[in-house]
Design an enzyme around this catalytic site. Structure first.
Site, short mmCIF file in Angstrom:
data_model
loop_
_atom_site.label_atom_id
_atom_site.label_comp_id
_atom_site.label_asym_id
_atom_site.label_seq_id
_atom_site.Cartn_x
_atom_site.Cartn_y
_atom_site.Cartn_z
N GLY A 10 -12.69 91.53 75.08
CA GLY A 10 -12.46 91.22 73.67
C GLY A 10 -13.61 90.47 73.05
N THR A 152 -14.00 83.77 76.65
CA THR A 152 -12.66 84.24 76.36
C THR A 152 -11.94 83.20 75.54
OG1 THR A 152 -10.46 84.75 77.25
CG2 THR A 152 -11.88 83.43 78.64
N ASP A 154 -8.92 82.71 75.55
CA ASP A 154 -7.84 82.14 76.36
C ASP A 154 -8.32 80.97 77.21
OD1 ASP A 154 -6.06 84.00 75.39
OD2 ASP A 154 -6.31 85.38 77.06
N ARG A 189 12.83 78.31 55.90
CA ARG A 189 13.04 79.25 57.00
C ARG A 189 12.53 78.69 58.32
NH1 ARG A 189 11.19 85.03 54.20
NH2 ARG A 189 12.75 84.98 52.51
N ARG A 198 -2.41 86.04 77.40
CA ARG A 198 -1.69 86.94 78.29
C ARG A 198 -1.02 86.19 79.43
NH1 ARG A 198 -1.70 92.37 79.86
NH2 ARG A 198 -3.13 92.86 78.17
N GLU A 250 1.50 85.73 73.35
CA GLU A 250 1.86 87.13 73.47
C GLU A 250 2.39 87.47 74.86
OE1 GLU A 250 -1.58 89.59 72.95
OE2 GLU A 250 -2.78 88.47 74.41
N ARG A 302 -9.85 85.65 66.60
CA ARG A 302 -11.15 85.90 67.22
C ARG A 302 -12.13 86.53 66.24
NH1 ARG A 302 -8.86 89.43 71.74
NH2 ARG A 302 -10.51 88.34 72.85
#
Length: 382
Positions: A10, A152, A154, A189, A198, A250, A302
């Site tokens: 990515g 990354t 992440d 709300r 991930r 995710e 990203r």
């Protein structure tokens, strides 16, 4: 010396400044750089006997070529999730079709090595996450002098406290969450914000921590939807503006459930993730009767230019990698450890991904970030 550089996986903000800094540093010392387009796919799809193929996949880089690239995000060399060691039959280039048989996947590493030799690449610098760098480790094991740069959003590559792209992703996430408060509060709300992540929930967790989000759901801890609903309703009741917010990685899962996956697995065994936030929002609405705002931030985290931290780290990683290459110190990955720039053996990239230290950073029963100790931890706590 001729140094090859590529970006895989990515895209993240900071890749172009990193490439530029490598090129400028190497040229200062009188050496050359060749850019490999589309990550490891550039090696796979280069036919050394076809000048057109070589020109399409390999590009000579000099200070003039990279002069402006740092003014935008992404990677001008482009990227892919190609793994030359595991190529599906449908992805084998036509000029290599006669060299494979069977259903695959096929190991075409010998061809990648041939392209590296033909291009005269003396040292290879791959920039990527654990997947891209796992094949960088394979190149090192095959005898190619290799220096890895971790990238990354992440921030889950072993051996380093920091990967290019993480700070900007968190900055974007915090900004979008604060912006979303106006709509969530106006309509009273519950907001469900799905973020990338991930196997590691660090991006979601740190974003929630810095944005003051009520609850954060991460891959490391499967969640009980009824418990989450009770907590969010209590959060909403205590808020003068009568709203609450939850972030969700995710890769998060319901207790007893599995990751939300779709499509075929890529060359590294990963299927496309996404949708757990929408499902969670629907379940919350069903159980509470409250209106839901579901926002999948996704690629916005990203996109665009890097923040100052990613710009600094990307530039310094590049200079350090170039210096290691010029000094002949290969088989390394540049890193930040305990606040200092250093390098570690590239073998750390084969040790899997880092995960959130739940005991130190997460209140699992209440699904929220809880930083118990700060002293002695790296800047991003993990």
């Amino acid at each position: 010396m001729r140094i090859g550089i590529l970006t895989g996986g990515g895209d993240v903000p900071g890749l172009n400044p990193c490439i530029k800094a490598v090129v400028n540093r190497v040229h200062e010392e009188g050496h050359e750089v060749v850019g490999v387009r589309r990550g490891w796919g550039g090696l796979l799809n280069t036919n050394p006997d076809d000048p057109g193929s070589v020109a399409a996949n390999l590009i000579t880089l000099d200070p003039g070529v990279v002069r402006k690239v740092d003014r935008s995000g992404g990677t001008f060399l482009h990227s892919s999730r190609t793994n030359p060691g595991k190529v599906k039959t449908a992805d084998v280039p036509d000029f290599l079709a006669g060299s494979v048989s069977g259903d695959g996947p096929h190991d075409l590493t010998a061809h990648a090595l041939k392209v590296i030799e033909h291009a005269g690449i003396d040292v290879l610098i791959p920039i990527g996450g654990d997947d891209t760098l796992s094949y960088g480790l394979r190149m090192h094991q095959e005898g190619v002098p290799t220096i890895a740069i971790p990238k990354t959003m992440d921030n889950d590559v072993n051996g380093t406290d920091y990967c290019i792209g993480f700070s900007t992703a968190v900055t974007r996430g915090v900004e979008f969450i604060h912006n979303l408060r106006t709509s969530t509060g106006s309509h009273e709300r519950i907001a469900v914000v799905e973020l990338f992540g991930r196997y590691s929930g660090e991006t979601s967790l740190i974003t929630a921590y810095l944005a003051g989000v009520d609850r954060a759901l991460i891959p490391e801890v499967p969640f009980d939807i009824d418990r989450v609903c009770d907590l969010l309703m209590a959060d909403k009741a205590k808020n003068p503006s009568n709203y609450s917010m939850v972030t969700i990685s995710e890769g998060a899962t319901l207790a007893g459930g599995e990751m939300m996956l779709s499509g075929e697995a890529d060359a590294y065994g990963h299927r496309k993730l996404g949708g757990i936030g929408q499902l969670t929002g629907e379940l919350i609405k069903e159980r509470t009767g409250e209106g839901i705002i579901y926002q999948q931030v996704g690629y916005l985290m990203r996109s665009g230019s890097p923040d100052s931290l990613d710009l600094m780290v990307a530039t310094n990683y590049a200079v350090m990698a170039a210096d290691l290459a010029l000094d002949g110190s290969t088989g390394r990955m540049v890193a930040l450890r305990n606040g200092s720039y250093s390098s570690v053996p590239i073998s750390v990239t084969g040790e899997g991904v880092k995960r959130v230290d739940v005991d130190e950073l997460y209140d699992a029963p209440n699904y929220r970030p809880t930083v118990r100790h700060v002293r002695g931890k790296p800047m991003f706590l993990y």
